[in-house]
Design a protein around this motif. Structure first.
Motif, short mmCIF file in Angstrom:
data_model
loop_
_atom_site.label_atom_id
_atom_site.label_comp_id
_atom_site.label_asym_id
_atom_site.label_seq_id
_atom_site.Cartn_x
_atom_site.Cartn_y
_atom_site.Cartn_z
N GLU A 496 0.82 -1.22 0.00
CA GLU A 496 0.00 0.00 0.00
C GLU A 496 0.85 1.26 0.00
O GLU A 496 0.37 2.33 -0.37
CB GLU A 496 -0.92 -0.02 1.22
CG GLU A 496 -1.92 -1.19 1.18
CD GLU A 496 -2.85 -1.18 2.38
OE1 GLU A 496 -3.94 -0.59 2.29
OE2 GLU A 496 -2.47 -1.77 3.41
N PRO A 501 0.39 6.92 0.40
CA PRO A 501 -0.83 7.39 1.08
C PRO A 501 -0.54 8.29 2.28
O PRO A 501 -1.48 8.84 2.85
CB PRO A 501 -1.47 6.07 1.51
CG PRO A 501 -0.31 5.16 1.76
CD PRO A 501 0.72 5.53 0.76
N CYS A 502 0.70 8.45 2.68
CA CYS A 502 0.98 9.15 3.94
C CYS A 502 1.18 10.65 3.77
O CYS A 502 1.19 11.38 4.76
CB CYS A 502 2.23 8.53 4.59
SG CYS A 502 1.95 6.84 5.14
N CYS A 508 6.33 5.71 5.21
CA CYS A 508 5.26 4.71 5.11
C CYS A 508 5.87 3.31 5.19
O CYS A 508 6.85 3.02 4.51
CB CYS A 508 4.49 4.88 3.80
SG CYS A 508 3.14 3.68 3.59
N LYS A 519 -5.13 -1.59 4.52
CA LYS A 519 -5.23 -0.50 5.51
C LYS A 519 -4.43 -0.82 6.78
O LYS A 519 -4.81 -0.41 7.88
CB LYS A 519 -6.71 -0.25 5.88
CG LYS A 519 -7.53 0.40 4.78
CD LYS A 519 -7.09 1.83 4.49
CE LYS A 519 -8.00 2.49 3.45
NZ LYS A 519 -7.62 3.90 3.21
N CYS A 523 1.92 5.34 8.86
CA CYS A 523 2.54 6.63 8.49
C CYS A 523 3.23 7.18 9.74
O CYS A 523 2.61 7.29 10.81
CB CYS A 523 1.49 7.60 7.97
SG CYS A 523 0.70 7.07 6.43
N ALA A 531 0.42 6.84 12.55
CA ALA A 531 -0.99 6.55 12.33
C ALA A 531 -1.07 5.35 11.41
O ALA A 531 -0.27 5.21 10.50
CB ALA A 531 -1.71 7.76 11.73
N THR A 532 -2.08 4.48 11.65
CA THR A 532 -2.25 3.25 10.87
C THR A 532 -3.43 3.42 9.93
O THR A 532 -4.53 3.79 10.35
CB THR A 532 -2.48 2.05 11.77
OG1 THR A 532 -1.36 1.90 12.66
CG2 THR A 532 -2.65 0.77 10.97
N GLY A 533 -3.17 3.11 8.63
CA GLY A 533 -4.24 3.14 7.63
C GLY A 533 -4.58 4.53 7.14
O GLY A 533 -5.51 4.68 6.35
N ALA A 534 -3.87 5.56 7.56
CA ALA A 534 -4.17 6.94 7.13
C ALA A 534 -2.95 7.81 7.46
O ALA A 534 -2.09 7.42 8.27
CB ALA A 534 -5.41 7.48 7.85
N PRO A 535 -2.84 8.98 6.80
CA PRO A 535 -1.72 9.88 7.13
C PRO A 535 -1.76 10.31 8.60
O PRO A 535 -2.83 10.50 9.19
CB PRO A 535 -1.94 11.06 6.18
CG PRO A 535 -2.78 10.51 5.07
CD PRO A 535 -3.66 9.49 5.68
N THR A 537 -1.12 12.83 11.83
CA THR A 537 -1.23 14.27 12.11
C THR A 537 -0.02 14.68 12.93
O THR A 537 0.08 14.39 14.12
CB THR A 537 -2.52 14.58 12.87
OG1 THR A 537 -3.64 14.10 12.11
CG2 THR A 537 -2.66 16.06 13.12
#
Length: 645
Positions: A496, A501-502, A508, A519, A523, A531-535, A537
């Motif tokens: 992925e 995606p990060c 990543c 997912k 990141c 964070a897992t599965g999404a960028p 913060t």
């Protein structure tokens, strides 16, 4: 008209009464004392009646033999009685033979073995005792003849005495003595030397003295020496000549002149420098014309013109370049047309067409009849379809005769002329055909090299239709996940992070890289936030601290006159110098994190690029192999262009 039996409608007769029944027993066919029975009285079943005796013996189709007395033929012989207890025909070989002096000795189906004393016939002769331990006729030739000295023999007369000296087993000058002349005491005689009675030998001649030189065996001029004068050592004497030549067991040959046999021949002189017998093969032959030419142990090679002695046939020129006897069979015979041969006559002309080498319906022409110009004859076909030099021409050729298409393909040669070769067509059962070679009826795409599905350990290739006209239909099926792809490798793994995606500035990591685990990528910010599965913060306080810090002396900010602004620690205890050192340290750490992120992103990009190149290269190799199989190795580039179009 037809007459049909009521009891059996299959029995009919045309133009007369049918014969329905025939009882074979009605004519008393079995005779008196036997019972007759016909189970089927039909004319269709003849000779099936049965004759039965009172004792149960029966026969089918004829009279039964009720009784037979086996003793009628006197099978027992003299001195025995015969008894047949059951005379029924089917009870043969049951008669009994009994001895007359002892009725207890019997034998069934054969003569009995009664007594027989072999000694009663005086089989041993006078002076020997005979003993027959078993007088039964079962035991013959078992009597024993016994001599007075104990020598015995079984089954015949014994040899009581045997003097071994009767045959004179000893040599001359020896006396023989046999101490025990009993037959069973052989090989005990003794040979004693007359000259010395202490020299003796048991069971053979004794070895006495014998000087072989005493008879002047070597002659008057040779010295004789016998090293061993025993009779056991004969022919060991030595004859020695005055020049040292010697021989063992006979007279020595003291001298021999090898030139006496004239070994050199005409025109040569022979000389033997050493005539001792043991110095043979040392004679010398010298040429009379040139004494420098000589040969040891053989004739010398003097001049020898082979053209004068052997020569060539009429019409051929002879030339002997080297007339020395060292060089034989080197003369040359030359024909008028230049053909020559060495060591014999040349064959000047040879018309190869004389042997009809071309075969029927072909013409032969030999343009050059010289013997050296062979295999140049020309065979021409009558239909002008073929010409061959040095062999029969092939006028017609059905190329399908050699079965070039194999067993499973149909071959058709459209034109059997030699002018039209490689025009045969091979056709498969599915209609696929090829001209001038075998057609490719089936093509298993999974057998291509390299493997079309990538890694064989991860993907399985299945080509359900191997017909050559059905290509690009193979499937690549992942072994671990339920994914497949037609005409190419399946995407068994899913990274992925390849889609970035990060976001910018985050690292990543996809730990599983499987389609069943989506997912699950992580990141990670430069400050460690994940964070897992999404960028993720990330916190912007550190980054903004550097970018939004007021610059002293600019934008209305008064210039700081403190120790920190001067980059020094004034030591007044307010800590304003230490604060600026902390800011510089944070800026350096942030720069190092950004540099590490750039290195990670560059590595990920290079991995993605290499995978894209590998897949592209794989697809290009597959396309090249298909083009080569479809259009041939020479037209593979053209086939590649066709596939790309």
């Amino acid at each position: 008209f037809t007459c049909t039996c009521d009891s059996d409608s299959s029995i009919t007769q045309v133009d007369g009464p049918a014969t329905c029944e025939n009882d074979e027993c009605s004519s008393n066919i079995c005779g008196a004392g036997q019972m007759c029975f016909d189970p089927s009285k039909s004319l269709r079943s003849l000779k099936d009646f049965t004759c039965t005796c009172a004792n149960g013996v029966k026969a089918t189709g004829g009279v039964a033999t009720c009784e037979i007395d086996e003793c009628i033929t006197d099978p027992c012989g003299v001195g025995q009685t015969c008894s047949d207890p059951d005379k029924r025909y089917n009870m043969q070989h049951d008669y009994t033979c009994s001895c007359i002096p002892d009725s207890s000795i019997t034998q069934v189906d054969g003569p009995a073995l009664c007594e027989n004393d072999e000694c009663s016939k005086n089989v041993c002769g006078t002076g020997q005792t005979c003993l027959d331990l078993n007088t039964s006729t079962h035991s013959l030739k078992d009597f024993t003849c016994l001599c007075a000295n104990g020598v015995k023999a079984t089954g015949g007369i014994a040899t009581c005495e045997f003097d071994e000296c009767t045959n004179s087993p000893c040599d001359a000058g020896q006396t023989c003595n046999d101490p025990d002349i009993r037959y069973n005491m052989q090989h005990d005689f003794t040979c004693t030397c007359d000259s010395d009675s202490s020299i003796k030998q048991v069971d053979g001649p004794a070895t006495c003295e014998n000087d072989e030189c005493r008879n002047d065996i070597c002659g008057a001029v040779q010295v004789c020496f016998d090293p061993n004068k025993s009779l056991r050592s004969l022919k060991d004497f030595t004859c020695t000549c005055a020049n040292g030549v010697k021989a063992t067991g006979g007279v020595a040959t003291c001298e021999v002149d090898e030139c006496e046999a004239n070994p050199c021949g005409v025109g040569q002189t022979c000389n033997d420098p050493d005539k001792k017998y043991n110095m043979q093969h040392d004679y010398t032959c010298s040429c009379d014309s040139d004494a420098a030419l000589f040969q040891i142990d053989g004739p010398a090679t003097c001049s020898y013109d082979e053209c004068q002695v052997i020569g060539c046939s009429t019409g051929q020129a002879c030339r002997d370049e080297n007339i020395s006897r060292h060089s034989l069979k080197d003369f040359t015979c030359t024909c008028a047309n230049g053909v020559r041969a060495t060591g014999g006559d040349a064959t000047c002309e040879l018309d190869e067409c004389d042997t009809a080498p071309c075969g029927p319906q072909q013409t032969c022409d030999d343009p050059d009849l010289r013997y050296t110009a062979r295999h140049d004859y020309i065979c021409s076909c009558a239909n002008e379809t073929g010409v061959k030099i040095g062999a029969p021409a092939v006028c017609e050729l059905d190329e399908c005769v050699s079965a070039p298409c194999g067993d499973s393909q149909v071959c058709e040669d459209l034109d059997t002329s030699m002018k039209s070769l490689k025009d045969y067509v091979c056709t498969c059962s599915n209609g696929v055909s090829a001209a001038g070679g075998q057609a490719t009826c089936e093509y298993d795409e999974c057998a291509m090299q390299p493997y079309p599905c990538g890694n064989p350990a991860q993907q399985e290739c299945i080509d359900s239709n191997t017909s050559y006209v059905s290509r690009h239909d193979f499937k690549c099926i992942c072994r671990d996940v339920n994914r497949q792809q037609v005409d190419g490798p399946a995407m068994c793994s899913k990274n992925e992070c390849e889609a970035a995606p990060c976001g910018k500035g985050q690292a990543c990591i996809d730990p599983v890289q499987s389609w069943e685990s989506l997912k699950d990528f992580t990141c990670t910010c430069s400050n460690g936030v994940k964070a897992t599965g999404a960028p993720a913060t990330c916190s912007e306080s550190v980054a903004n601290e550097t970018s939004s810090a007021p610059v002293p002396g600019a934008g209305g900010v008064p210039e700081d006159k403190s120790d920190a602004a001067e980059g020094t620690n004034d030591g007044d205890g307010d800590g304003d110098g230490d604060l600026w050192w902390l800011v510089y340290l944070l800026i350096a750490v942030l720069g190092f994190i950004i540099l590490a992120g750039c290195i990670v992103m560059a590595f990920i990009y290079s991995r993605r690029r290499s995978k894209q190149i590998d897949i592209g290269t794989f697809n290009q190799v597959i396309a090249e192999q298909e083009a080569e199989m479809r259009y041939g190795s020479q037209n593979s580039a053209l086939g590649m262009q066709y596939n790309q179009i």
